[in-house]
Scaffold this active site. Sequence first.
Site, short mmCIF file in Angstrom:
data_model
loop_
_atom_site.label_atom_id
_atom_site.label_comp_id
_atom_site.label_asym_id
_atom_site.label_seq_id
_atom_site.Cartn_x
_atom_site.Cartn_y
_atom_site.Cartn_z
N SER A 8 0.97 -1.14 -0.09
CA SER A 8 -0.07 0.07 0.31
C SER A 8 0.87 1.36 0.07
O SER A 8 1.92 1.66 0.99
CB SER A 8 -1.10 -0.04 0.99
OG SER A 8 -2.12 1.36 1.21
N HIS A 33 -1.11 -0.92 -4.52
CA HIS A 33 -2.15 -0.85 -3.26
C HIS A 33 -2.72 0.72 -3.15
O HIS A 33 -1.37 1.15 -2.84
CB HIS A 33 -2.38 -1.82 -2.27
CG HIS A 33 -4.09 -1.41 -1.59
ND1 HIS A 33 -5.27 -1.95 -2.05
CD2 HIS A 33 -4.24 -0.57 -0.61
CE1 HIS A 33 -6.37 -1.28 -1.36
NE2 HIS A 33 -5.37 -0.85 -0.13
N ASP A 35 -4.58 4.24 -2.02
CA ASP A 35 -5.29 4.54 -0.98
C ASP A 35 -6.23 5.57 -0.90
O ASP A 35 -5.92 6.62 -0.84
CB ASP A 35 -5.39 3.65 0.75
CG ASP A 35 -4.81 3.32 0.71
OD1 ASP A 35 -5.87 2.51 0.69
OD2 ASP A 35 -4.01 2.61 1.57
N MET A 37 -9.06 9.04 -0.01
CA MET A 37 -9.67 8.58 0.61
C MET A 37 -10.26 10.16 0.91
O MET A 37 -9.23 11.21 0.19
CB MET A 37 -8.52 8.90 2.42
CG MET A 37 -7.89 7.06 2.29
SD MET A 37 -7.01 7.48 4.38
CE MET A 37 -6.23 6.09 3.88
N HIS A 66 -8.34 1.74 -3.63
CA HIS A 66 -9.35 1.72 -3.52
C HIS A 66 -9.82 2.98 -3.10
O HIS A 66 -9.56 3.69 -2.70
CB HIS A 66 -8.29 0.88 -1.52
CG HIS A 66 -9.18 0.70 0.14
ND1 HIS A 66 -8.46 0.84 0.92
CD2 HIS A 66 -10.64 0.80 0.04
CE1 HIS A 66 -9.90 0.65 1.39
NE2 HIS A 66 -10.33 0.43 0.90
N MET A 68 -12.10 5.30 -0.76
CA MET A 68 -12.84 5.16 0.40
C MET A 68 -13.26 6.75 1.26
O MET A 68 -12.77 7.54 1.28
CB MET A 68 -11.49 5.13 1.33
CG MET A 68 -11.02 3.34 2.35
SD MET A 68 -9.27 3.27 2.68
CE MET A 68 -8.15 3.56 1.50
N MET A 137 -11.61 -5.11 5.74
CA MET A 137 -10.87 -4.35 5.67
C MET A 137 -10.75 -5.25 7.81
O MET A 137 -11.47 -5.35 8.22
CB MET A 137 -11.46 -3.18 6.05
CG MET A 137 -12.14 -2.25 4.80
SD MET A 137 -10.18 -2.21 4.66
CE MET A 137 -9.33 -1.23 5.24
N GLY A 142 -8.92 4.56 6.53
CA GLY A 142 -8.65 5.70 7.37
C GLY A 142 -6.91 6.22 7.38
O GLY A 142 -6.79 7.24 7.40
N GLY A 144 -3.13 3.67 8.18
CA GLY A 144 -2.06 2.78 7.80
C GLY A 144 -1.89 2.94 9.69
O GLY A 144 -1.91 3.39 10.35
N GLY A 145 -0.96 1.29 9.47
CA GLY A 145 0.02 1.52 10.87
C GLY A 145 -1.13 0.45 11.90
O GLY A 145 -0.52 1.39 13.14
N ASP A 175 -6.89 -5.95 4.24
CA ASP A 175 -6.48 -4.19 4.74
C ASP A 175 -6.44 -4.13 5.52
O ASP A 175 -7.37 -3.68 5.97
CB ASP A 175 -7.04 -3.65 3.42
CG ASP A 175 -6.28 -2.34 3.19
OD1 ASP A 175 -5.62 -1.77 3.47
OD2 ASP A 175 -7.36 -1.49 2.47
N GLY A 176 -5.07 -3.68 6.35
CA GLY A 176 -4.67 -3.51 7.51
C GLY A 176 -3.99 -4.42 8.66
O GLY A 176 -4.66 -5.09 9.55
N GLY A 177 -3.56 -3.81 8.91
CA GLY A 177 -2.09 -4.67 10.00
C GLY A 177 -1.79 -5.72 9.84
O GLY A 177 -1.01 -6.63 10.73
N GLY A 197 1.47 -2.17 3.98
CA GLY A 197 1.94 -0.75 3.82
C GLY A 197 3.12 -0.75 4.81
O GLY A 197 3.82 -0.63 4.20
N SER A 198 2.77 -0.25 6.41
CA SER A 198 3.74 -0.24 6.95
C SER A 198 5.15 -1.51 7.18
O SER A 198 5.38 -1.19 7.45
CB SER A 198 3.18 -0.59 8.75
OG SER A 198 2.11 0.67 8.37
C1 DX5 Z 1 -6.51 1.68 5.85
C2 DX5 Z 1 -5.80 1.49 4.49
C3 DX5 Z 1 -4.89 1.11 4.13
C4 DX5 Z 1 -3.26 0.52 5.37
C5 DX5 Z 1 -2.67 -0.50 5.13
O1 DX5 Z 1 -7.65 2.91 5.76
O2 DX5 Z 1 -7.37 0.92 3.70
O3 DX5 Z 1 -4.36 0.01 2.84
O4 DX5 Z 1 -2.48 1.83 4.06
O5 DX5 Z 1 -1.66 -0.12 5.78
P1 DX5 Z 1 -1.47 -1.22 7.10
O6 DX5 Z 1 -0.64 -1.91 6.31
O7 DX5 Z 1 -0.29 -0.15 7.63
O8 DX5 Z 1 -2.56 -1.43 8.50
ZN ZN Z 2 -6.45 -0.06 1.52
#
Ligand code: DX5
Ligand code: ZN
Length: 223
Positions: A8, A33, A35, A37, A66, A68, A137, A142, A144-145, A175-177, A197-198
């Site tokens: 991401s 990916h 994001d 927003m 994606h 949002m 999700m 909203g 990352g991390g 997606d997420g964590g 992402g992170s």
């Molecule tokens: C959150 C995003 C994710 C985000 C994931 O709203 O949709 O795609 O970038 O980031 P990590 O992998 O750091 O949780």
């Molecule tokens: Zn995403």
Amino acid sequence: MTPLIAPSLLAADFTRLHEEIDLVNRSDADWLHLDVMDGRFVPNISFGMSIIKAVNGICTKPLDVHLMIVEPEKYIESFRDAGADVITVHIEACPHLHRTLQQIHDTGAKAGVAVNPHTPVQHLEDVLEDIDLVCLMSVNPGFGGQKFIYRTLEKIRQLKQMITERNLSTKIEIDGGVGLQNAAAILSAGADVLVAGSSVFRAEDPLQAISRLKQCGQESLLV
Ligand code: DX5
Ligand code: ZN
């Protein structure tokens, strides 16, 4: 099963965007990916189609966009023109989801539906045939991390069963964590695509982080 890995871009260093994309190009990643927003559907603002268009010019991997945002139906064609290969909208933002999915398919893109942590996967029952990708999700969208919400594993199993029973090829994306600490469990529950992402861009060696996530597919058979 070898998973698809989608780093991401949200976690990348935007002052070195070209280098970060080059890294993804050279890596074992399958998709990039992105994001989007809007500060309304989620309490944060990221980037839009002009950045995606620039990224599309230098990225050799398919772009997994994606959205949002509220009223995503207003912008589907613009994101497709910017280079999106997969366009994912939120079920919570689409009162006429079936029509929006048709609109995405009409552009030639693959259609994804994202589902917030509080939304049951059963809400997809009547549109599953029309979806190429379900993005579950595993954090509140909203930022990352954030920490992975473990209840997601049960949602993956339920959704996988719905897909298998109907003999569909709908992919499940998480997606997420997501990171090495939970990827094997996520994959053995039935996921096909890992967004990271992170755990990729903040890793000491992002190329290796991507390869290791990809190898988790093998390990998950042992979980
Ligand atoms: C959150 C995003 C994710 C985000 C994931 O709203 O949709 O795609 O970038 O980031 P990590 O992998 O750091 O949780
Ligand atoms: Zn995403």
